[in-house]
Design a protein around this motif. Sequence first.
Motif, PDB file in Angstrom:
ATOM      1  N   PRO A 183      11.139 -23.942 -27.329  1.00  0.00           N
ATOM      2  CA  PRO A 183       9.814 -24.654 -26.710  1.00  0.00           C
ATOM      3  C   PRO A 183       9.701 -25.991 -26.711  1.00  0.00           C
ATOM      4  O   PRO A 183      10.076 -26.707 -27.854  1.00  0.00           O
ATOM      5  N   VAL A 184       9.282 -26.682 -25.687  1.00  0.00           N
ATOM      6  CA  VAL A 184       8.980 -28.063 -25.417  1.00  0.00           C
ATOM      7  C   VAL A 184       7.593 -28.235 -24.816  1.00  0.00           C
ATOM      8  O   VAL A 184       7.246 -27.628 -24.033  1.00  0.00           O
ATOM      9  N   THR A 185       7.085 -29.234 -25.308  1.00  0.00           N
ATOM     10  CA  THR A 185       5.869 -29.539 -24.948  1.00  0.00           C
ATOM     11  C   THR A 185       5.946 -30.925 -23.849  1.00  0.00           C
ATOM     12  O   THR A 185       6.528 -31.794 -23.983  1.00  0.00           O
ATOM     13  N   VAL A 186       5.003 -30.578 -22.762  1.00  0.00           N
ATOM     14  CA  VAL A 186       5.229 -31.458 -21.499  1.00  0.00           C
ATOM     15  C   VAL A 186       4.067 -32.474 -21.723  1.00  0.00           C
ATOM     16  O   VAL A 186       3.084 -32.196 -22.520  1.00  0.00           O
ATOM     17  N   ALA A 187       3.775 -33.491 -20.696  1.00  0.00           N
ATOM     18  CA  ALA A 187       2.929 -34.612 -20.862  1.00  0.00           C
ATOM     19  C   ALA A 187       1.520 -34.029 -20.952  1.00  0.00           C
ATOM     20  O   ALA A 187       0.390 -34.783 -21.346  1.00  0.00           O
ATOM     21  N   THR A 188       1.349 -32.965 -20.275  1.00  0.00           N
ATOM     22  CA  THR A 188       0.000 -32.023 -20.156  1.00  0.00           C
ATOM     23  C   THR A 188      -0.283 -31.259 -21.042  1.00  0.00           C
ATOM     24  O   THR A 188      -1.632 -30.793 -21.492  1.00  0.00           O
ATOM     25  N   GLU A 244       2.650 -26.266  -4.050  1.00  0.00           N
ATOM     26  CA  GLU A 244       3.716 -27.028  -3.182  1.00  0.00           C
ATOM     27  C   GLU A 244       5.053 -26.418  -3.582  1.00  0.00           C
ATOM     28  O   GLU A 244       5.870 -26.697  -2.658  1.00  0.00           O
ATOM     29  N   HIS A 245       5.577 -25.963  -4.570  1.00  0.00           N
ATOM     30  CA  HIS A 245       6.961 -25.557  -4.713  1.00  0.00           C
ATOM     31  C   HIS A 245       7.136 -24.376  -4.018  1.00  0.00           C
ATOM     32  O   HIS A 245       8.255 -24.149  -3.864  1.00  0.00           O
ATOM     33  N   GLY A 246       6.172 -23.660  -3.566  1.00  0.00           N
ATOM     34  CA  GLY A 246       6.559 -22.563  -2.685  1.00  0.00           C
ATOM     35  C   GLY A 246       6.459 -22.802  -1.195  1.00  0.00           C
ATOM     36  O   GLY A 246       7.218 -22.184  -0.293  1.00  0.00           O
ATOM     37  N   ILE A 247       5.745 -23.871  -0.929  1.00  0.00           N
ATOM     38  CA  ILE A 247       5.512 -24.303   0.310  1.00  0.00           C
ATOM     39  C   ILE A 247       6.812 -24.985   0.951  1.00  0.00           C
ATOM     40  O   ILE A 247       7.449 -24.680   1.986  1.00  0.00           O
ATOM     41  N   LYS A 248       7.589 -25.498  -0.008  1.00  0.00           N
ATOM     42  CA  LYS A 248       9.072 -26.067   0.797  1.00  0.00           C
ATOM     43  C   LYS A 248       9.997 -24.981   1.080  1.00  0.00           C
ATOM     44  O   LYS A 248      10.449 -25.259   2.062  1.00  0.00           O
ATOM     45  N   ASN A 269       6.941 -32.271  -9.508  1.00  0.00           N
ATOM     46  CA  ASN A 269       6.641 -32.996 -10.621  1.00  0.00           C
ATOM     47  C   ASN A 269       5.143 -32.804 -10.877  1.00  0.00           C
ATOM     48  O   ASN A 269       4.221 -33.669 -11.255  1.00  0.00           O
ATOM     49  N   THR A 270       4.878 -31.624 -10.901  1.00  0.00           N
ATOM     50  CA  THR A 270       3.490 -31.186 -11.391  1.00  0.00           C
ATOM     51  C   THR A 270       3.520 -29.932 -12.453  1.00  0.00           C
ATOM     52  O   THR A 270       4.574 -29.267 -12.481  1.00  0.00           O
ATOM     53  N   CYS A 271       2.811 -29.965 -13.398  1.00  0.00           N
ATOM     54  CA  CYS A 271       2.495 -28.874 -14.369  1.00  0.00           C
ATOM     55  C   CYS A 271       2.072 -27.581 -13.710  1.00  0.00           C
ATOM     56  O   CYS A 271       1.148 -27.582 -13.320  1.00  0.00           O
ATOM     57  N   PRO A 272       3.024 -26.565 -14.039  1.00  0.00           N
ATOM     58  CA  PRO A 272       2.818 -25.376 -13.351  1.00  0.00           C
ATOM     59  C   PRO A 272       1.478 -24.612 -13.645  1.00  0.00           C
ATOM     60  O   PRO A 272       0.658 -23.790 -12.777  1.00  0.00           O
ATOM     61  N   VAL A 273       0.935 -25.039 -14.990  1.00  0.00           N
ATOM     62  CA  VAL A 273      -0.367 -24.267 -15.334  1.00  0.00           C
ATOM     63  C   VAL A 273      -1.428 -25.312 -15.048  1.00  0.00           C
ATOM     64  O   VAL A 273      -2.498 -24.719 -14.469  1.00  0.00           O
TER      65      VAL A 273
END
Length: 407
Positions: A22-27, A244-248, A46-50
Amino acid sequence: MDDPDIPHHFICPISLQIMKDPVTVATGITYDRDSIQRWQSHRQNNTCPVTNQPLPILPDYTPNHNLRRLIQSWRVSDQVPANYSSFQVKALAGNLIKNVNLPELKVSSLKSLVSLASESENNRVFLKEVGVVRAMITVIVSCYQNCTIVGLQEALNVVYLVRFTRDDTRSILSKHDLVIHSLTWVLDLDDDHDDQITTMKLHAIVLLKDVIHNTKSLVLERLNRDFFKTIVLILRHLKINNLEHGIKEVLHVMLTTCTWPRNCSMMIDSGAVFELVELELGSPKKAITELIMAVLFHLCSSADGRAQLLGHAAGIAVITKRITKVSPKVEERALMIISLISKYSGTDWVLKEMVRVGTVEKLCMVLQVNGLHSYPREKAREILKRHSNVWKDSPCLDVTLLTRYTS
């Protein structure tokens, strides 16, 4: 994973499995390291999934040591094995694949396969070697045929984690001709704001992109109208929900399939041009814009595609705006689209609209900033010469500039 005995905070929001590292991101959200790395690297997202908030371009993960110790302690107390040898993985996976065919063991076996695939890249290799991809595709197709989603999420998750190559795709399609129908069926499921269904759709579109990219042209030539209706609808759904990750992935599917005139026509009939213009109006990232412009060029090669673009109030304007912006690839595609419109659909209204939204001024700008024999400059010059007799009389243009480069 929805086992009530597993503490909720042990579950990674992306893989929905117990976290290994487990790692914690900037958000402030904690993910399994492997899952968030795959999220950012495979999708260039480069967006947080949650939270959907931006993340640093360079990964900045803070190890969550306290949570890791809690998970390790819980594993020991619950006797959940954390590591297997290659022989154990293959033996266990083989038994689990057999158990998937037993109704009373199907879901639990699928969950165990997800857990193994989430564990490490080595495990994913071992799972492929024992035929997990074919087994999971069988489950997905069976769900489609029986209109049930029992085990569907887990099967999609396993294949999403393991993925498949060109050889895998052709082997699968030779045995399961309903794979594409099954994946598009998943995209048509009513999610009703259900996060599990949304995750299944995201996994399905990634897998569909892989299948479409790796399959033979004969398969692409047999795609039907319902397929393209679904693709356009899922593009709209992803845009509305800012996924956005699905749009591509959807755009890659569209670009691969639209090179066949029959597919191009069905895509246009499904409203693809309108949706692509709407998507581009949101000023997406460069990679998305490049894909949009590439697809629009193919669609605008037909009269119906050009008519749909011109039918959108911002159609010409949004293409014009991308000239000299974003990237050389985008500029070339934008100029090619403008050229098609001016050559084959250049009515009085269209030519006046090009003056009104600044298309002609942009073309003159291309003449000035590009090299003498560059493609953009030659294409801009060609368009200006084609209608210079109309545009030179416009009061909003510099006639000297217009005539200087088109004489």
